[in-house]
Each structure stands twice: as structure tokens, then as C-alpha cells.
Scaffold this active site. Structure first.
Site, mmCIF file in Angstrom:
data_model
loop_
_atom_site.group_PDB
_atom_site.id
_atom_site.type_symbol
_atom_site.label_atom_id
_atom_site.label_comp_id
_atom_site.label_asym_id
_atom_site.label_seq_id
_atom_site.Cartn_x
_atom_site.Cartn_y
_atom_site.Cartn_z
ATOM 1 N N LYS A 22 1.475 -1.431 0.321
ATOM 2 C CA LYS A 22 0.312 -0.048 -0.242
ATOM 3 C C LYS A 22 0.732 1.500 0.107
ATOM 4 O O LYS A 22 0.417 2.025 -0.622
ATOM 5 C CB LYS A 22 -1.022 0.155 1.522
ATOM 6 C CG LYS A 22 -1.570 1.379 1.546
ATOM 7 C CD LYS A 22 -2.576 1.711 2.379
ATOM 8 C CE LYS A 22 -1.381 1.676 3.877
ATOM 9 N NZ LYS A 22 -1.218 3.266 4.209
ATOM 10 N N ASN A 23 2.014 1.278 0.980
ATOM 11 C CA ASN A 23 2.140 2.389 1.281
ATOM 12 C C ASN A 23 3.734 3.102 0.178
ATOM 13 O O ASN A 23 4.229 3.757 -0.378
ATOM 14 C CB ASN A 23 3.478 2.948 2.604
ATOM 15 C CG ASN A 23 1.908 3.103 3.716
ATOM 16 O OD1 ASN A 23 1.509 3.411 3.222
ATOM 17 N ND2 ASN A 23 2.377 2.462 4.538
ATOM 18 N N ARG A 92 -4.351 10.328 3.346
ATOM 19 C CA ARG A 92 -3.447 11.395 3.331
ATOM 20 C C ARG A 92 -2.036 11.240 2.339
ATOM 21 O O ARG A 92 -1.797 12.540 2.257
ATOM 22 C CB ARG A 92 -1.782 10.753 4.715
ATOM 23 C CG ARG A 92 -2.608 10.461 6.219
ATOM 24 C CD ARG A 92 -3.366 11.673 6.442
ATOM 25 N NE ARG A 92 -1.563 12.229 6.763
ATOM 26 C CZ ARG A 92 -2.022 13.787 6.982
ATOM 27 N NH1 ARG A 92 -2.384 14.020 7.577
ATOM 28 N NH2 ARG A 92 -0.212 13.908 7.446
ATOM 29 N N CYS A 116 -4.476 13.235 11.745
ATOM 30 C CA CYS A 116 -5.287 11.957 11.948
ATOM 31 C C CYS A 116 -5.521 10.743 13.082
ATOM 32 O O CYS A 116 -4.682 11.927 14.098
ATOM 33 C CB CYS A 116 -5.152 11.073 10.322
ATOM 34 S SG CYS A 116 -3.798 10.148 11.066
ATOM 35 N N ARG A 121 0.788 14.737 12.365
ATOM 36 C CA ARG A 121 0.589 13.899 10.688
ATOM 37 C C ARG A 121 0.996 15.427 9.930
ATOM 38 O O ARG A 121 0.971 15.664 9.166
ATOM 39 C CB ARG A 121 0.315 13.596 10.448
ATOM 40 C CG ARG A 121 -0.026 12.385 11.183
ATOM 41 C CD ARG A 121 -0.801 11.170 10.384
ATOM 42 N NE ARG A 121 0.429 10.488 9.151
ATOM 43 C CZ ARG A 121 -0.378 9.432 8.784
ATOM 44 N NH1 ARG A 121 -1.109 9.063 8.737
ATOM 45 N NH2 ARG A 121 0.635 9.429 7.255
ATOM 46 N N PRO A 122 1.735 16.544 11.031
ATOM 47 C CA PRO A 122 2.436 17.644 9.751
ATOM 48 C C PRO A 122 3.304 17.156 8.645
ATOM 49 O O PRO A 122 3.248 15.893 8.847
ATOM 50 C CB PRO A 122 3.271 18.048 10.826
ATOM 51 C CG PRO A 122 4.079 17.469 11.647
ATOM 52 C CD PRO A 122 2.819 16.105 12.124
ATOM 53 N N ILE A 123 3.271 17.818 7.835
ATOM 54 C CA ILE A 123 3.809 18.377 6.062
ATOM 55 C C ILE A 123 5.112 19.454 6.514
ATOM 56 O O ILE A 123 5.454 19.681 5.144
ATOM 57 C CB ILE A 123 3.500 17.754 5.547
ATOM 58 C CG1 ILE A 123 2.072 19.221 5.150
ATOM 59 C CG2 ILE A 123 2.267 16.658 5.520
ATOM 60 C CD1 ILE A 123 1.332 19.697 3.618
ATOM 61 N N ASP A 124 5.337 20.086 7.440
ATOM 62 C CA ASP A 124 6.185 20.633 7.811
ATOM 63 C C ASP A 124 7.764 20.820 6.668
ATOM 64 O O ASP A 124 8.226 21.415 6.125
ATOM 65 C CB ASP A 124 6.742 21.153 9.018
ATOM 66 C CG ASP A 124 7.039 20.149 9.598
ATOM 67 O OD1 ASP A 124 6.789 19.173 9.784
ATOM 68 O OD2 ASP A 124 8.577 20.258 10.747
ATOM 69 N N ASP A 304 4.079 0.649 12.401
ATOM 70 C CA ASP A 304 3.167 0.369 11.860
ATOM 71 C C ASP A 304 2.918 -1.782 12.219
ATOM 72 O O ASP A 304 1.177 -1.942 12.001
ATOM 73 C CB ASP A 304 3.041 0.617 9.899
ATOM 74 C CG ASP A 304 2.963 1.489 9.645
ATOM 75 O OD1 ASP A 304 3.177 1.900 8.708
ATOM 76 O OD2 ASP A 304 2.706 1.822 10.022
ATOM 77 N N ILE A 326 7.530 6.374 16.753
ATOM 78 C CA ILE A 326 7.667 7.267 16.128
ATOM 79 C C ILE A 326 6.027 8.331 15.776
ATOM 80 O O ILE A 326 6.056 9.341 15.695
ATOM 81 C CB ILE A 326 6.867 6.176 14.841
ATOM 82 C CG1 ILE A 326 8.555 5.998 14.395
ATOM 83 C CG2 ILE A 326 7.164 7.572 13.355
ATOM 84 C CD1 ILE A 326 9.557 6.011 13.972
ATOM 85 N N ARG A 397 -9.284 -0.387 3.531
ATOM 86 C CA ARG A 397 -8.235 1.068 2.878
ATOM 87 C C ARG A 397 -7.281 0.076 2.750
ATOM 88 O O ARG A 397 -6.171 1.253 2.140
ATOM 89 C CB ARG A 397 -8.941 2.407 3.286
ATOM 90 C CG ARG A 397 -8.592 2.464 5.137
ATOM 91 C CD ARG A 397 -8.188 4.172 4.593
ATOM 92 N NE ARG A 397 -6.909 4.295 4.440
ATOM 93 C CZ ARG A 397 -6.011 4.504 5.379
ATOM 94 N NH1 ARG A 397 -6.385 4.893 6.793
ATOM 95 N NH2 ARG A 397 -4.545 5.092 4.625
#
Ligand code: EPZ
Length: 416
Positions: A22-23, A92, A116, A121-124, A304, A326, A397
């Protein structure tokens, strides 16, 4: 919202074939739009995250043809329209369209929800990387616009070896002018899978899988054929199930060394495994010892698999300990697991201790997130009696055909 119903305690025999990761797939599909010609990706898992990405590609007017597990994508005539909020917030990984649309058109407009269930879950780090390449960023609420007159290769140091930031910067840099170096890059196998995909289009990426990745900009990216690697998290989830209920149960079509950290932890607990080139077989369930686990970036123990490991630890004799380094909120499955009879103490939102061996009793529980849902499903498989899990879309999902795969090896499980 559909539910999963399980009658626990059944031993499982036979072979489970693992699907594409998936990832990896959720990065490869957005990456495909960088290609100037048609490109085909094989071994794509049949999960709703891929359906959502397909919708975004259609909204960009890409030509996409998906049959069984292969996806053919032609982005030669795509339009760089704004990706609507209801599409980009579905998963995401829609953030990979930031890197690929910026890399292809030097501009991207979309919406991106924060946070979430498992954390902020930042995207900086993604955005800082884009800025280092020469982009300017405008944000209003969830709306984000990223554009650059020119994308110029640059030296980028990641404060955290972020999987998403590493891949997203790679996508933005493949057609930039000059060389980009990403230092403290994440080393997950999915990153290598994306880099080899881009290289087979004609990109010039070296060092993927190590902490230093170099990308020399190229001008055209040609059509190619590529394959998604096996899903190491799906494989690990089923290997844990095999350790609990396997009677000659084989987890097949995997890359064993992608789950070396899990295999070594299960061995430490006393699990006997036959490890082949692309499979692992568990002949019998044994008595297991408590272990200590700390989640780390690859090649450390994957965050995970922390939640799917909890039910296993309830069956180990002694006190096990989990340290989640994490994500800040990845114990959401623990309350329902305690309700089923587990003896778990959450020390703080990063450390939990699990006392075993305890019997679990089936009952009504909920999937709180993707891997938390998988964890509840494993609890249901080992519990006495009937367990029903609601909010199972979280599970569907990310796990291709999970009910069928388990039914085929003898589980008493159904989607209701
Ligand atoms: C990927 O998420 C996976 N998702 C996650 O799997 C996985 O848990 C995670 O990597 C870690 O392995 C996909 O690949 C789609 P990160 P990602 O950026 O890329 C912080 C699943 O179950 N961070 O490596 O979002 C972040 O808060 C999902 O399949 C920043 O601070 O993870 C976290 O603490 C869940 N700023 C840490 O880094 C940023 O800009 C690692 O996150 C980015 C991340």
C-alpha cells in the site's frame, strides 16, 4: 458502515499470498503523472486507497486503465486543475500530488487536511524541501498552493527521516535544474521502489535506501513498466497471525528481509519459522516468552506493526513492553483489547506494558484506525466466542481482500 464478524480459536492452514505494498502504490500512482508517456504499474493492491488515487487522476484528466492488479496511466494530456478537497482529504498520501505536480508543472493547488487518529501528522518537512528547491507556498486553511518559476537542485537536510517528505522531495526534484541531495533521508523499501520506478522512466537517482539520496534533474521521463514490491506490513500482520494460529500456514510472495526486525523479535519470543526465499511457514503454535519492542525508522521495528503485535504479546508469558517512538497517539486499540480481557497498562502515550498469558473473550469492538483495526481483527481470531468489529473501512483501505485471505485458510470470518 460494514462490520466484520469472527468466531475465534480456529487454527489456520494453507497459504496466504501477500499483495503489493500500500505505502508504495500510494506513492507510485501520483509519481506516474511525472511521466511524459504511458506507464504501467503491476502488482497494485486492490484497496480503497488506490480507488481514491484513481479518482484524483481522473479529475486531472489522466487516462487510467485498471484491470485486476495492473494500472496503466497516460498523463501526456493531463490538466493541472485544483484537486478538490473532498478527493484530497480521502487519504493522507494525496500529498504526493504536491511533489509530482510541482515537479511536472512547477505549480500545484490542492487541499490538505491536517492530522488523523494516530497523530498530528504535519507536513512541514515536505514544504521546507519544496521551498529549498525554489518554490513559494500559500496556505489558507486546508487550501495549499505551491509554485516555482524554476526548480533548482539544492542540499536538503531532513530534521526527521520522514518517509513522506523523502519521497515528495524526490518527486519534485527529478526534473529540477541540477543536483538535489537529501540528507537524513528515510530508508524504507518503499522509497527504493519509487526511486527505481523514476529511474526506469529515465530519472537519475542514486542512494535510495540509504540516508543520502542524490537526484540529478532530467528533462524527459519516458514510459516504462514497473512492479509494486510486496507489502511488508501486510506480510508482518499475517506472520503474527500465523504465530498465534498457524498449523502449516505459509505467508507467501514476500521479501523476508523487509520484515527482519519482526522475524527476529518473534524468534526471541520463541516462534519457530521456516524462512524461504519468498515465504515464511509456521508449522505449529508454541509457548512464547514476553519481549520488549521499540518502534524505530527502517530498518528498526516498524511502527505500523506495533498495533498488530499487541494481541501476540497478550499470549506471551511474562510482561512485555512496547515503546512507540514515531507517532504520539498510536495506542487507540488498547481500550477495546483490555475490554476483551487483556492485561495492558498504558504508562504514557508512548509506552505500554502487556502482561501475558491472558485469555481474550469475543465481543463488540471498533476499528479506530488502519493498523488498530487489524489489531482488533487478530484479537477476534484468537478470542473465545464471537467478535464483531465495526468501522471496518479503516481495515479495508489498507488490507487487500483480508476476509477472503483468512477464510481461505480456515478462519471463521465474514463481512456483514
Ligand atoms: C508513512 O507515513 C506511512 N504512510 C505510515 O503508515 C507510517 O506509519 C510512517 O510512514 C512511518 O513509517 C504512508 O507511507 C502512506 P513520516 P508518513 O513522515 O510518511 C513526523 C500505515 O499504517 N513528521 O515518516 O506520513 C511525523 O509527525 C501508515 O500504513 C514531521 O514532523 O510518516 C512522525 O512523527 C500510518 N514533519 C514522523 O515524522 C513532516 O513534514 C514520521 O513520519 C513529516 C513527518
Amino acid at each position: 458502515m460494514s462490520k466484520i464478524r469472527i468466531e475465534g480459536g480456529k487454527l489456520l492452514t494453507g497459504t496466504i499470498n501477500i499483495s503489493g505494498a500500500k505505502n508504495s502504490a500510494v506513492a507510485l500512482i501520483p509519481a506516474a503523472i511525472l511521466c511524459d508517456e504511458e506507464t504501467t504499474i503491476l502488482n497494485v493492491p486492490n484497496i480503497s486507497d488506490v480507488d481514491s488515487l484513481e479518482e484524483i487522476l481522473r479529475c486531472l484528466k489522466a487516462k487510467i486503465n485498471r484491470e485486476s492488479n495492473s494500472v496503466k496511466i497516460d498523463s501526456s494530456k493531463i490538466e493541472n486543475t485544483i484537486i478538490p478537497e473532498e478527493l484530497s482529504k480521502k487519504l493522507r498520501a494525496s500529498y504526493y500530488f504536491m511533489g509530482s505536480l510541482l515537479g511536472k508543472f512547477k505549480k500545484v493547488e490542492m487541499y490538505f487536511p491536517g492530522g488523523c487518529s494516530i497523530g498530528e501528522r504535519p507536513i512541514d518537512l515536505h514544504l521546507k524541501g519544496f521551498e529549498k528547491l525554489g518554490a513559494t507556498i500559500t496556505e489558507e486553511g486546508n487550501y495549499i498552493k505551491i509554485e516555482a518559476k524554476e526548480l533548482i537542485g539544492s542540499k536538503i537536510y531532513l530534521d526527521i527521516p520522514s518517509v513522506g517528505a523523502t519521497i515528495n522531495i524526490m518527486l519534485a526534484a527529478v526534473k529540477a535544474k541540477g543536483q538535489t541531495t537529501i540528507k537524513n533521508a528515510a530508508q524504507e523499501p518503499e522509497i527504493v521502489n519509487v526511486a527505481t520506478y523514476l529511474n526506469s522512466m529515465g530519472a537519475n537517482i542514486t542512494g535510495a535506501g540509504t540516508s543520502i539520496i542524490k537526484i540529478k534533474g532530467v528533462s524527459t521521463l519516458r514510459g516504462c513498466l514497473h512492479e509494486v514490491i510486496p507489502d511488508r506490513i501486510e506480510a508482518g500482520t499475517y506472520l503474527i497471525i500465523a504465530a498465534l494460529l498457524g498449523k502449516n500456514l505459509t505467508i507467501n510472495k514476500i521479501i523476508p528481509n523487509h520484515i527482519e526486525s519482526l522475524v527476529s523479535k518473534l524468534k526471541e519470543a520463541g516462534v519457530n519459522m521456516e524462512i524461504g526465499t519468498d515465504y515464511i511457514t509456521i508449522k505449529n503454535v508454541g509457548e512464547y516468552r514476553a519481549v520488549k519492542v521499540k518502534t524505530l525508522v527502517y530498518p528498526g521495528f516498524p511502527t505500523d506493526l506495533q498495533q498488530p503485535l499487541i494481541p501476540f504479546l497478550t499470549q506471551c508469558n511474562g510482561t512485555s513492553k512496547i515503546t512507540e517512538t514515531i507517532w504520539e497517539n498510536r495506542f487507540l486499540n488498547i481500550p477495546d483489547t483490555i475490554k476483551m480481557g487483556a492485561n495492558i497498562k498504558v504508562v504514557d502515550n508512548r509506552v505500554a506494558t502487556i502482561k501475558g498469558k491472558t485469555r481474550l473473550r469475543g465481543m463488540e469492538v471498533s476499528a479506530t484506525d488502519l493498523r488498530g483495526g487489524a489489531s482488533m481483527l487478530i484479537c477476534g481470531l484468537i478470542a473465545e466466542g464471537i467478535t464483531t468489529i465495526d468501522n471496518v473501512n479503516h481495515i479495508l483501505r489498507g488490507y487487500d481482500n483480508i476476509v477472503e485471505k483468512l477464510k481461505n485458510v480456515g478462519a471463521n470470518i465474514e463481512l456483514i
